[in-house]
Design an enzyme around this catalytic site. Sequence first.
Site, PDB file in Angstrom:
ATOM      1  N   GLY A   1       0.622  -1.077  -0.012  1.00  0.00           N
ATOM      2  CA  GLY A   1      -0.153  -0.119  -0.186  1.00  0.00           C
ATOM      3  C   GLY A   1       0.800   1.363  -0.152  1.00  0.00           C
ATOM      4  O   GLY A   1       1.873   1.290  -0.784  1.00  0.00           O
TER       5      GLY A   1
ATOM      6  N   VAL B   1       0.940   4.919   5.408  1.00  0.00           N
ATOM      7  CA  VAL B   1       0.304   3.737   6.351  1.00  0.00           C
ATOM      8  C   VAL B   1       1.612   2.914   6.436  1.00  0.00           C
ATOM      9  O   VAL B   1       1.541   2.462   7.633  1.00  0.00           O
ATOM     10  CB  VAL B   1      -0.766   2.969   5.397  1.00  0.00           C
ATOM     11  CG1 VAL B   1      -1.301   2.019   6.478  1.00  0.00           C
ATOM     12  CG2 VAL B   1      -2.176   3.951   5.376  1.00  0.00           C
ATOM     13  N   GLY B   2       2.249   2.500   5.700  1.00  0.00           N
ATOM     14  CA  GLY B   2       3.674   1.695   5.681  1.00  0.00           C
ATOM     15  C   GLY B   2       4.372   2.073   6.908  1.00  0.00           C
ATOM     16  O   GLY B   2       4.782   1.269   7.823  1.00  0.00           O
TER      17      GLY B   2
ATOM     18  N   GLU C   1       5.667  -3.267   0.644  1.00  0.00           N
ATOM     19  CA  GLU C   1       5.520  -3.181  -0.725  1.00  0.00           C
ATOM     20  C   GLU C   1       4.860  -1.822  -0.934  1.00  0.00           C
ATOM     21  O   GLU C   1       3.703  -1.683  -0.926  1.00  0.00           O
ATOM     22  CB  GLU C   1       4.786  -4.188  -1.494  1.00  0.00           C
ATOM     23  CG  GLU C   1       5.613  -5.708  -1.185  1.00  0.00           C
ATOM     24  CD  GLU C   1       6.715  -6.040  -2.331  1.00  0.00           C
ATOM     25  OE1 GLU C   1       6.886  -5.137  -3.395  1.00  0.00           O
ATOM     26  OE2 GLU C   1       7.713  -6.454  -1.676  1.00  0.00           O
TER      27      GLU C   1
ATOM     28  N   CYS D   1       1.053  -0.141  -9.278  1.00  0.00           N
ATOM     29  CA  CYS D   1       2.072   0.307  -8.345  1.00  0.00           C
ATOM     30  C   CYS D   1       3.560   0.450  -9.022  1.00  0.00           C
ATOM     31  O   CYS D   1       4.350   1.440  -8.799  1.00  0.00           O
ATOM     32  CB  CYS D   1       2.545  -0.414  -6.900  1.00  0.00           C
ATOM     33  SG  CYS D   1       2.745  -2.273  -7.537  1.00  0.00           S
TER      34      CYS D   1
END
Lengths: 460, 482
Positions: A188, A192-193, A210, A244
């Site tokens: 994502g 948020v990672g 990722e 992505c």
Amino acid sequence: MSREQSLVQRARKAFQTGKSKPLEYRLHQLRCLHRFITERRRDIADALKKDLCKSDNGTELFETMSLEGEINLAVERLAEWAAPKPVEKNLLTIADEVYIQPEPLGVVLIIGAWNYPWAITLQPLVGAIAAGNAAVIKPSEVSFHSAKVMEELLPLYLDRDLYPVVTGGVSETQELLKQRFDHVFYTGSGSVGRLVMEAASRHLTPVTLELGGKSPCYIDKDCDLRVACRRITWGKFVNCGQTCIAPDYVLCEPSIQSRVVEEMRKCIKEFYTDDPKTFEDYGRIVNQRHFKRVMALMEGNTIAIGGESDETECYIAPTILRDVKVESKVMQEEIFGPVLPIITVSGVDEAIQFINEREKPLALYIFSHDKKLIKRVIAETSSGGVLANDCLVHFTISALPFGGVGNSGMGRYHGQHSFNQLSHMRSCLIKKLNMEGVNSMRYPPHTSKKLSWHASLVPA
Amino acid sequence: MERQAVKKAREAFLSGRTRALEFRLQQLTALQKMIAERQTEIATALKQDINRSQYDTPLLELIGLENDISLAIAKLAEWAAPRPVERNLLTIRDEVYIQPEPLGVVLIIGAWNYPWALTLSPLVGAIAAGNAAVVKPSELSECSSLLLRALLPRYLDQDLYPVVTGGVSETQELLKQRFDHVFYTGSGSVGRLVMEAASRHLTPVTLELGGKSPCYIDKDCDLRVACRRITWGKFTNCGQTCIAPDYILCEASIQGKVVDGIRQTLLEFYGADPKCSADYGRIINPRHFNRVMNLMEGYTAVLGGQSDASQRYIAPTVLKDVPPHSRMMQEEIFGPVLPIVTVSDMDEAIRFVNEREKPLALYIFCSDKLAVKKMIEETTSGGVTVNDVMMHYTLSSLPFGGVGQSGMGSYHGKHTFDRLSHMRACLVRSLGMESFNLARYPPQDRQRLSMYSIRGYGLPAGPMSRVYLLYALYLDWLYLTS
């Protein structure tokens, strides 16, 4: 106890029974997963159509085919991957057994993404199962229909205690992240990672992130522009730019900019007809929020192709912007939409500089006939992966580790890399209780004589 | 000051000078020279820090480090070279490889128990991989820390590899900066803080932590040899080793023999009064001395137990019949105190180990091959050595690291190089063979799709590849002439 907490506990208990250890069991689960994909193709395709307006063939090409490939590979190679790996011995260990033993980690949390909800959520699952772990699967709530189908149907095929599916939004995810896992696999955004890694740090849980970023695409002026533009157009507008590793923006010299635009115009027409809105293989933006976000990025730029939109359908036409200024909004964040800015640079030197001034991207694309130029760009930049003269396809080569670096992520997967990432590689040294005389060199009382013997025997 | 050092390191890295292998080799050779030339000073610093004997220093720290450097020098070209990978039908004419690349600026936070090995071994890998590295030795081993700060800049590039000394606040200031990897050796509680700080910059970490490494002794093995090896591993460096056997598990019937075996060995190693032995160390500081002494409270030692706070001396101590839930069994001892916990058999030992956090090392003393395999299979740990202790650390082909609470990531030899590199996936295609791609473009129909899946997906290159190649070349020709 919250629902999330009890599901995680159940998964842990199931793992602790040891049932996922035998290879036969893992192979059985992998085959069930394969059966799920083959038997439920219709349900998966329908869910994707509702989530992203993906066509049936788009589904097959971009979601289920790669998944099936991964499962087949894992089934074929599992015994090899899981076997102990003997390593090089030294003089002191010459009579010993020395090897690395892959082992399950325990309970893995897999947080999926919405753009390829099946491939991105289930590919890590293939590695988790193969490595002998339990896995809690949290599909993205943004691809709502896929999440529901996964929640209803997956338990009909896989062990429901070992591989529970947990749906929900932000608060359910936060609740999950409070629990203790042995690995967290997240796909994502970078923001948020960071939160995922912070939550994991409380339990000393390793993570695979990722993430994304702006993947640059450099087009050398002396290359076959027709073919280059075909491949870039394809790579960009697949899934409406919501990939992505989509080429985020193009860098090229001003002298070829117009030709690039023309070639892309031709390709867009060839691929998506004159009216992409009515064409089955052209998708939609996943929701209103992202629609508005992408539309806002176009502001202030010269539209060379496309630009049409329809908010009611979350439709944005394949759009190309030219002479884009570096300071414009579209160059400040990952686009993740069917908008391709072209930025002109004076040559490959400026392109390299441009790329290096920015965060390390997930992918870097270089189009050129000149091998030396390609090698130079590779040597003077960094990125998760790099692909010369095509787009996206490095994702499909399971022998290549797929992952980011810097802000584009940490860790990698695909094929055996998934298995390794979700295993613990335990170092094993098996000695015997004889030959004790050799050890006297290391025991006190120390003397210089003993030390010199030891120094000569120990070289690694 | 910390910010400055990091900034300079990054600028030095961005200059590109670490890219050339010759440069990295030169730095590694210089590091090798430093250790060879400064052995005496290093040994003196360690004696002051932790009363390390003059022989234990090369034995436990320097020889391993020298080997690490020699290996890196010998193998660097091989490690740094592109690594071709298996191609499939789709990529049969392409270049497909993994290219190791430097990450950028690495932060190395060392530990105090083996201040040279644990701080410089990661540095070897960092240099070999082409990174800059900010080196932060532990302030607890103060003399070593100050010596490193004085020496390293005289041998290595001062901007690329600065040494930053200091305590908690300096470390916290460092951790606010942005790195491309943080390599930390130390405790789990600080490990959490390191990872949390790293998460703000999305920086990957390697955490070499610790825990209680269990040591199981089977009743039917050569106890005399087993006890010698365990005694050596436990009391080296006064028990202050992350992979020291923390506690013993054995059946009650052999407990007495085990104690005897250890007693005999202690006499042989350190004499009747270890306090007078040149080879017996001291606890690093009063805080840890008190910590270990407190753990012993309430126990009568069956061996040792004496101490001298003024010297931070604790005699080699063995405790028997230790209850599993006692304080002694709740935290890593990191001192010369060896508790024995009795179990009824190997199965109970396995259960005991599995009820606790995954340790950094597991030791099994047993002559029964099948039983050994069973115990390895039914437990997990960072690493395992059977019929000896700690030795898996010395083999650079084995990745050294923890799992769960004992850490994440691994290193030694090539593993350090790989850990501190970015393994970049590279696929170099040509602009020809466009026909091969037809099936993936819209409009997507079933016929094209099945052709694509036959042609490309996941199938390894094989005898049919030439046929396909010719066919594809033919289609290419058709396409280009159309």
